[in-house]
Design a protein around this motif. Sequence first.
Motif, PDB file in Angstrom:
ATOM      1  N   VAL A  48       0.869  -1.180   0.000  1.00  0.00           N
ATOM      2  CA  VAL A  48       0.000   0.000   0.000  1.00  0.00           C
ATOM      3  C   VAL A  48       0.905   1.228   0.000  1.00  0.00           C
ATOM      4  N   LEU A  49       0.849   2.009  -1.072  1.00  0.00           N
ATOM      5  CA  LEU A  49       1.689   3.208  -1.136  1.00  0.00           C
ATOM      6  C   LEU A  49       0.999   4.410  -0.513  1.00  0.00           C
ATOM      7  N   ASP A  50      -0.331   4.449  -0.669  1.00  0.00           N
ATOM      8  CA  ASP A  50      -1.051   5.601  -0.102  1.00  0.00           C
ATOM      9  C   ASP A  50      -2.534   5.275  -0.002  1.00  0.00           C
ATOM     10  N   THR A  51      -3.198   6.011   0.901  1.00  0.00           N
ATOM     11  CA  THR A  51      -4.659   5.889   0.981  1.00  0.00           C
ATOM     12  C   THR A  51      -5.239   7.288   1.145  1.00  0.00           C
ATOM     13  N   PHE A  52      -6.487   7.423   0.746  1.00  0.00           N
ATOM     14  CA  PHE A  52      -7.144   8.723   0.932  1.00  0.00           C
ATOM     15  C   PHE A  52      -8.650   8.507   0.999  1.00  0.00           C
ATOM     16  N   SER A  53      -9.293   9.160   1.953  1.00  0.00           N
ATOM     17  CA  SER A  53     -10.752   9.052   2.040  1.00  0.00           C
ATOM     18  C   SER A  53     -11.398  10.419   1.910  1.00  0.00           C
ATOM     19  N   TYR A  54     -12.544  10.443   1.265  1.00  0.00           N
ATOM     20  CA  TYR A  54     -13.244  11.691   0.956  1.00  0.00           C
ATOM     21  C   TYR A  54     -14.712  11.471   1.294  1.00  0.00           C
ATOM     22  N   THR A  55     -15.249  12.238   2.248  1.00  0.00           N
ATOM     23  CA  THR A  55     -16.587  11.942   2.766  1.00  0.00           C
ATOM     24  C   THR A  55     -17.403  13.205   3.011  1.00  0.00           C
ATOM     25  N   ILE A  84     -24.016  12.909 -10.438  1.00  0.00           N
ATOM     26  CA  ILE A  84     -23.038  14.000 -10.250  1.00  0.00           C
ATOM     27  C   ILE A  84     -22.819  14.403  -8.787  1.00  0.00           C
ATOM     28  N   PRO A  85     -23.898  14.692  -8.011  1.00  0.00           N
ATOM     29  CA  PRO A  85     -23.629  15.142  -6.635  1.00  0.00           C
ATOM     30  C   PRO A  85     -23.131  14.031  -5.705  1.00  0.00           C
ATOM     31  N   ALA A  86     -23.306  12.797  -6.101  1.00  0.00           N
ATOM     32  CA  ALA A  86     -22.948  11.705  -5.190  1.00  0.00           C
ATOM     33  C   ALA A  86     -21.754  10.917  -5.726  1.00  0.00           C
ATOM     34  N   TYR A  87     -22.007   9.999  -6.654  1.00  0.00           N
ATOM     35  CA  TYR A  87     -20.931   9.127  -7.152  1.00  0.00           C
ATOM     36  C   TYR A  87     -19.737   9.926  -7.689  1.00  0.00           C
ATOM     37  N   PHE A  88     -20.008  10.809  -8.635  1.00  0.00           N
ATOM     38  CA  PHE A  88     -18.883  11.479  -9.307  1.00  0.00           C
ATOM     39  C   PHE A  88     -18.148  12.438  -8.389  1.00  0.00           C
ATOM     40  N   LYS A  89     -18.902  13.145  -7.575  1.00  0.00           N
ATOM     41  CA  LYS A  89     -18.256  14.098  -6.661  1.00  0.00           C
ATOM     42  C   LYS A  89     -17.246  13.375  -5.759  1.00  0.00           C
ATOM     43  N   HIS A  90     -17.636  12.246  -5.207  1.00  0.00           N
ATOM     44  CA  HIS A  90     -16.781  11.573  -4.233  1.00  0.00           C
ATOM     45  C   HIS A  90     -15.676  10.744  -4.892  1.00  0.00           C
ATOM     46  N   VAL A  91     -16.032  10.033  -5.961  1.00  0.00           N
ATOM     47  CA  VAL A  91     -15.012   9.220  -6.639  1.00  0.00           C
ATOM     48  C   VAL A  91     -13.919  10.142  -7.213  1.00  0.00           C
ATOM     49  N   LEU A  92     -14.366  11.215  -7.850  1.00  0.00           N
ATOM     50  CA  LEU A  92     -13.389  12.134  -8.431  1.00  0.00           C
ATOM     51  C   LEU A  92     -12.642  12.885  -7.332  1.00  0.00           C
ATOM     52  N   GLY A  93     -13.353  13.212  -6.268  1.00  0.00           N
ATOM     53  CA  GLY A  93     -12.725  13.926  -5.137  1.00  0.00           C
ATOM     54  C   GLY A  93     -11.592  13.104  -4.551  1.00  0.00           C
ATOM     55  N   ALA A  94     -11.882  11.828  -4.260  1.00  0.00           N
ATOM     56  CA  ALA A  94     -10.858  10.967  -3.662  1.00  0.00           C
ATOM     57  C   ALA A  94      -9.750  10.669  -4.675  1.00  0.00           C
ATOM     58  N   GLY A  95     -10.158  10.425  -5.916  1.00  0.00           N
ATOM     59  CA  GLY A  95      -9.179  10.077  -6.957  1.00  0.00           C
ATOM     60  C   GLY A  95      -8.186  11.201  -7.201  1.00  0.00           C
ATOM     61  N   LYS A  96      -8.751  12.413  -7.380  1.00  0.00           N
ATOM     62  CA  LYS A  96      -7.870  13.568  -7.648  1.00  0.00           C
ATOM     63  C   LYS A  96      -6.927  13.809  -6.469  1.00  0.00           C
ATOM     64  N   ALA A  97      -7.470  13.714  -5.274  1.00  0.00           N
ATOM     65  CA  ALA A  97      -6.676  14.024  -4.082  1.00  0.00           C
ATOM     66  C   ALA A  97      -5.523  13.043  -3.912  1.00  0.00           C
TER      67      ALA A  97
END
Lengths: 348, 129, 381
Positions: free
Chosen positions: A172-179, A203-216
Amino acid sequence: MIGIVGYGSYLPRYRIKVEDIAHQWGRDSETIKRGLLLKEKTVPGLDEDTITISVEAAKNALKRAGIDPGEIGALYIGSESHPYAVKPSGTVVAEALGVVPNVHIADYEFACKAGTEAMFVAYGLVKADLVKYAMGVGADTSQGAPGDALEFSASAGGSAFIFGKEDVVADVLDTFSYTTDTPDFWRREGAFYPLHGGRFTGIPAYFKHVLGAGKAILERSGYKPSDFAYAIFHMPNGKFPLTAGKKLGFTKEQMEPGWIVPLMGNTYSGSSPTGFSATLDIAKPKDLILLVSFGSGAGSDAFIFKMTDRINEVRDKAEKLKSMLENNRIYLDYGQYAKYRGKIIMNE
Amino acid sequence: MPSPGYRREMPQRYRLEAAKCKKCGKVSFPPRLVCSGCGSREFDKTKLSDNGKIVTYTTIRVAPAQFTTQVPYSIAIVEVDNGVRITTQVVDCKPEDLEIGKKVKLVFRKLYSEGHTGIICYGYKAILI
Amino acid sequence: MREVAVIGCGMTKFGELWKKSLRDIFVEAALKAIDDAGVDHIESMYVGSMTPGLFVGQEHIGALMADYLGVAPIPAVRVESACCSGGMALRLGFFEIASGYSDLVLVGGVEKMTDGADVTYALASAADQDYEVYHGITFPGLYAMIAKAHMHHYGTTRKQLAAVSVKNHYNGSFNPNAQFPKEVTIDQVINATLVADPLTVLDSSPVSDGAACAILVSMDLAKKLNKPVIKILGSGAATDALALHTREDITTLKAVKDSAESAYKMAGIKPSDVSFAEVHDCFSIAEICIIEELGFVKKGQGGPFTEKGNTSLEGKIPVNPSGGLKSKGHPVGATGIAQVVEVVEQLKGNAGKRQVKNAKIGLAQNMGGSGASSVTHIFQI
């Protein structure tokens, strides 16, 4: 490094085709197949539930890890279909695996991301040196109301991951959670089927969080999408993960091995972990893999893994996901499916 | 009827734990206090193999109340690789798929539920391989 | 040991006795036996019953039956060994008299099965609850697995199994106490509804209510009573592993063999000395295995032996002239004593159209579960 020392999955043999569900409710199956990119889904047998699926997935993980189950110090089951409202799934699983009694156990629920949640905590405990090994399982026998869009996707299966410090298969190189608090999909206490906010789940649910965590996680780790061999995003249907991956800069080829939803459906807590398991089945040493889950309510857990040489030694010690997905399928008609899923009102 | 806890949670039902006689080597499943081979009372712990073959079988068409939703279901006497025989359901197949001598693997499944609100009972079942 | 004789018998009709309670059924059979024997008292009583607790919620039936028969305060106890509870009650009464302790004992059996309980579940409690029943096995299922193995190892055919039912239904058609006194054909048996493959409902004994009783006395007393005397020549009982899968050979009913050998030894006779036998044909395959274990035919040959008519009324060794459990009915606890009723009728020459010629020595074999307990008695006129 700390990472995965063993992984394994389990899928029931039963299936129902999108056509059969569509026919039951007078819907056009071609539109659904095109819109959701789904062909069929797994259905649990009459004698299968989150507990039995977790046990079989965990047994496969133990085969690959080759460790004494008694050394597992923590066991977490993430699911939104725990067979009991009160009484842990994990205790049965632990008994069946021989992990008891010196073990910490908890059941998690966070809609579809309870599996990665279990993995995250298992990883954290090993990193904190509290336990030698910890297992995180994501498994579900997902519910979808009869006639609802979810009925085309809600499926059954699960995957288990053992974390440790020695003989690691994927670091595991890194983890990140977005909630955030986003009520896009829910099931109230005592209710049999979940409800959802229709297009609000996008958009307000799946994409916001998946993209939020992914980008971060990309930003923090400094990796570019092109550095990764593979990426897995939670699969509520066929379309969402491909769209999210594309927005983050991933190609279809990077997502393809983990994109198992057309034949498996959405196994909720088992969805992205099982896509990840399918990817581990084919990944090579040194490959980088991005895993991003999504759970309604809502949040995403992201992980970056780096494969080690050991993957080549353990891969063949248990059945691979592709084989479970494509072999020994038993098709049910809608009537049998309704019986198997307990959708028929019966006398006690 | 609620099943007693010892019946549901016994380690042999979940983990196929058996006892091997220290004197004659006979494996007892479930573990016994007295060896049925030689009468000895000393045993080592052992585990049944997950793999076996069908010795004989049937398909149940008329079932006791707690199994009625499962009919028709197949049951076999299975001899696992260390020679022990057990009675178990054979699932995920059609009745006509069973044959004496066919190979099976033991898996962990739900056996039955005590109604909608009672305890769920788990244990071993077999699938054809 | 003293010699023991049967001097009176009685049974109810077997069937769905909707209007009669457990105690009514037993007392009716007991009074018939007492009247048949012509005695004015009994000294003790053994009541065979498998599970009145599960069937009608009544345990403690030794005392209940003594009370309602009007014989309290004599000692009375229920005897249980699943479907051979009746045969075991007989054996205990036999020893009580043989030992010299009593002179006059009533042995009986009773079961009320048809009204209320989950019969499949109740009967299954005679199998290994933890390792057989827990997995969904039923009694038809256990015997079906014996049948599959017998067919596989010895080439026994579906038709040969059916021949047992056809023969027993023919015999039973002459028995006024039988639950199903009607003939069936091979095709009807084979094409009937499957219960547990390969056994159909017509391979299986029915669910029944009924009771049967017999009066046992010391030979000295029997001689004084001036009645036809049926002597009990031998009694044998044995046990085997409860779970079918634990037994060395699935097709061998070892307890039946062992119980028969003890009985033959006590009686000082060979299988070929037996004129006819009442055996525990709870399922067609059971009779095939039993006639092998009793030594009437070589192991594995029970199927062809039956198909050729050797066990019919006119055959080499008539088996189940009463119609057996199949046609007569099988109120489990009563069955072992009902066999005695038939043996006594036959030995006295009172069996009418189902009478076996030259009936001198009769054998009754009664077993429990899938054969984990068996009791065999040998009688002579």
